[in-house]
Design a protein around this motif. Structure first.
Motif, PDB file in Angstrom:
ATOM      1  N   ARG A 233       9.121  14.787  -1.872  1.00 28.10           N
ATOM      2  CA  ARG A 233       9.628  14.476  -0.527  1.00 28.10           C
ATOM      3  C   ARG A 233       8.652  13.332   0.156  1.00 28.10           C
ATOM      4  O   ARG A 233       8.953  12.288   0.623  1.00 28.10           O
ATOM      5  N   ARG A 234       7.156  13.586  -0.078  1.00 26.86           N
ATOM      6  CA  ARG A 234       6.211  12.530   0.607  1.00 26.86           C
ATOM      7  C   ARG A 234       6.300  11.420  -0.070  1.00 26.86           C
ATOM      8  O   ARG A 234       6.025  10.267   0.360  1.00 26.86           O
ATOM      9  N   SER A 235       6.364  11.494  -1.504  1.00 29.98           N
ATOM     10  CA  SER A 235       6.381  10.212  -2.425  1.00 29.98           C
ATOM     11  C   SER A 235       7.616   9.407  -1.765  1.00 29.98           C
ATOM     12  O   SER A 235       7.439   7.953  -1.765  1.00 29.98           O
ATOM     13  N   ARG A 236       8.781  10.006  -1.767  1.00 25.92           N
ATOM     14  CA  ARG A 236      10.126   9.364  -1.208  1.00 25.92           C
ATOM     15  C   ARG A 236       9.672   8.742   0.240  1.00 25.92           C
ATOM     16  O   ARG A 236      10.208   7.559   0.252  1.00 25.92           O
ATOM     17  N   GLN A 237       9.169   9.423   1.156  1.00 26.99           N
ATOM     18  CA  GLN A 237       8.805   8.754   2.449  1.00 26.99           C
ATOM     19  C   GLN A 237       7.755   7.583   2.232  1.00 26.99           C
ATOM     20  O   GLN A 237       8.165   6.634   2.815  1.00 26.99           O
ATOM     21  N   TRP A 238       6.812   7.725   1.361  1.00 24.92           N
ATOM     22  CA  TRP A 238       6.038   6.380   1.200  1.00 24.92           C
ATOM     23  C   TRP A 238       6.806   5.272   0.746  1.00 24.92           C
ATOM     24  O   TRP A 238       6.541   4.084   1.140  1.00 24.92           O
ATOM     25  N   ARG A 239       7.777   5.665  -0.332  1.00 30.52           N
ATOM     26  CA  ARG A 239       8.398   4.543  -0.786  1.00 30.52           C
ATOM     27  C   ARG A 239       9.417   3.928   0.215  1.00 30.52           C
ATOM     28  O   ARG A 239       9.563   2.635   0.127  1.00 30.52           O
TER      29      ARG A 239
ATOM     30  N   VAL B 238       0.890  -1.385  -0.085  1.00 27.95           N
ATOM     31  CA  VAL B 238      -0.203  -0.169   0.186  1.00 27.95           C
ATOM     32  C   VAL B 238       0.918   1.240   0.105  1.00 27.95           C
ATOM     33  O   VAL B 238       0.592   2.126  -0.941  1.00 27.95           O
ATOM     34  N   CYS B 239       1.858   1.303   0.695  1.00 25.95           N
ATOM     35  CA  CYS B 239       2.815   2.415   0.864  1.00 25.95           C
ATOM     36  C   CYS B 239       3.641   2.520  -0.423  1.00 25.95           C
ATOM     37  O   CYS B 239       3.831   3.791  -1.057  1.00 25.95           O
ATOM     38  N   LEU B 240       3.755   1.455  -1.131  1.00 27.13           N
ATOM     39  CA  LEU B 240       4.672   1.502  -2.403  1.00 27.13           C
ATOM     40  C   LEU B 240       3.635   2.002  -3.502  1.00 27.13           C
ATOM     41  O   LEU B 240       4.005   2.940  -4.437  1.00 27.13           O
ATOM     42  N   ALA B 241       2.406   1.641  -3.531  1.00 23.02           N
ATOM     43  CA  ALA B 241       1.379   2.270  -4.431  1.00 23.02           C
ATOM     44  C   ALA B 241       1.172   3.570  -4.206  1.00 23.02           C
ATOM     45  O   ALA B 241       0.967   4.489  -5.121  1.00 23.02           O
TER      46      ALA B 241
ATOM     47  N   HIS C 197      -1.256   6.292  -8.769  1.00 24.87           N
ATOM     48  CA  HIS C 197      -2.037   5.897  -7.831  1.00 24.87           C
ATOM     49  C   HIS C 197      -2.507   7.269  -6.921  1.00 24.87           C
ATOM     50  O   HIS C 197      -3.446   7.288  -6.270  1.00 24.87           O
ATOM     51  N   GLN C 198      -1.826   8.102  -6.710  1.00 25.26           N
ATOM     52  CA  GLN C 198      -1.797   9.339  -5.760  1.00 25.26           C
ATOM     53  C   GLN C 198      -3.026  10.084  -6.488  1.00 25.26           C
ATOM     54  O   GLN C 198      -3.864  10.498  -5.831  1.00 25.26           O
TER      55      GLN C 198
ATOM     56  N   ASP D  63      -5.179   8.963  -8.543  1.00 25.36           N
ATOM     57  CA  ASP D  63      -6.461   7.844  -8.717  1.00 25.36           C
ATOM     58  C   ASP D  63      -7.069   7.912  -7.306  1.00 25.36           C
ATOM     59  O   ASP D  63      -8.215   8.075  -7.378  1.00 25.36           O
ATOM     60  N   LEU D  64      -6.352   7.964  -6.268  1.00 26.45           N
ATOM     61  CA  LEU D  64      -6.866   7.833  -4.863  1.00 26.45           C
ATOM     62  C   LEU D  64      -7.070   9.172  -4.147  1.00 26.45           C
ATOM     63  O   LEU D  64      -7.952   9.551  -3.437  1.00 26.45           O
ATOM     64  N   CYS D  65      -6.254  10.160  -4.401  1.00 27.41           N
ATOM     65  CA  CYS D  65      -6.426  11.397  -3.534  1.00 27.41           C
ATOM     66  C   CYS D  65      -6.752  12.585  -4.701  1.00 27.41           C
ATOM     67  O   CYS D  65      -7.004  13.621  -4.075  1.00 27.41           O
ATOM     68  N   GLY D  66      -6.561  12.572  -5.923  1.00 31.26           N
ATOM     69  CA  GLY D  66      -7.003  13.419  -6.645  1.00 31.26           C
ATOM     70  C   GLY D  66      -5.946  14.362  -7.031  1.00 31.26           C
ATOM     71  O   GLY D  66      -6.003  15.312  -7.980  1.00 31.26           O
ATOM     72  N   HIS D  67      -4.722  14.346  -6.334  1.00 34.86           N
ATOM     73  CA  HIS D  67      -3.673  14.940  -6.743  1.00 34.86           C
ATOM     74  C   HIS D  67      -2.364  14.410  -6.310  1.00 34.86           C
ATOM     75  O   HIS D  67      -2.116  13.332  -5.727  1.00 34.86           O
ATOM     76  N   ALA D  68      -1.175  14.735  -6.924  1.00 33.84           N
ATOM     77  CA  ALA D  68       0.093  14.102  -6.790  1.00 33.84           C
ATOM     78  C   ALA D  68       0.601  14.748  -5.519  1.00 33.84           C
ATOM     79  O   ALA D  68       0.364  15.931  -5.265  1.00 33.84           O
ATOM     80  N   PHE D  69       1.243  13.810  -4.819  1.00 36.18           N
ATOM     81  CA  PHE D  69       2.083  14.243  -3.616  1.00 36.18           C
ATOM     82  C   PHE D  69       3.344  15.147  -4.068  1.00 36.18           C
ATOM     83  O   PHE D  69       3.750  15.100  -5.178  1.00 36.18           O
TER      84      PHE D  69
END
Length: 92
Positions: free
Chosen positions: A36-42, A15-18, A24-25, A27-33
């Motif tokens: 830095r936030r994407s790197r933290q999820w990865r 889920v974090c990798l998605a 997927h950001q 699709d799920l949230c309506g905007h890209a993060f």
């Protein structure tokens, strides 16, 4: 109990990798993060998968632990993919 823990860690990792992927950001949230936030999820996703690996090997040994982890990660990845597909179909 170890199997449930491995599955939950694998599922959370995928889920974090998605959530680290821009598609997927959106699709799920309506905007890209932010990057830095994407790197933290990865990083969180890979850390959870490595934690699952360590848990499997310590609890079940190298041979059975790796085989067990392979099954759990396959099922967890499938659940995430199916959830993303269902979410995409629900959107108009």
């Amino acid at each position: 109990m170890v199997h449930a823990l491995l599955f939950v860690l694998s599922l959370a990792g995928f889920v974090c990798l998605a959530l680290a992927m821009e598609r997927h950001q959106r699709d799920l949230c309506g905007h890209a993060f932010a990057r830095r936030r994407s790197r933290q999820w990865r990083i969180a996703g890979w850390a959870l998968l490595l934690l699952a690996l360590a848990t499997a090997v310590l609890a079940q040994g190298v041979g059975f632990g790796l085989a067990s982890l392979s099954g759990h990660t396959s099922i967890a990845a499938g659940v995430v993919v199916l959830a993303l597909m269902l979410r995409a179909r629900q959107r108009p």
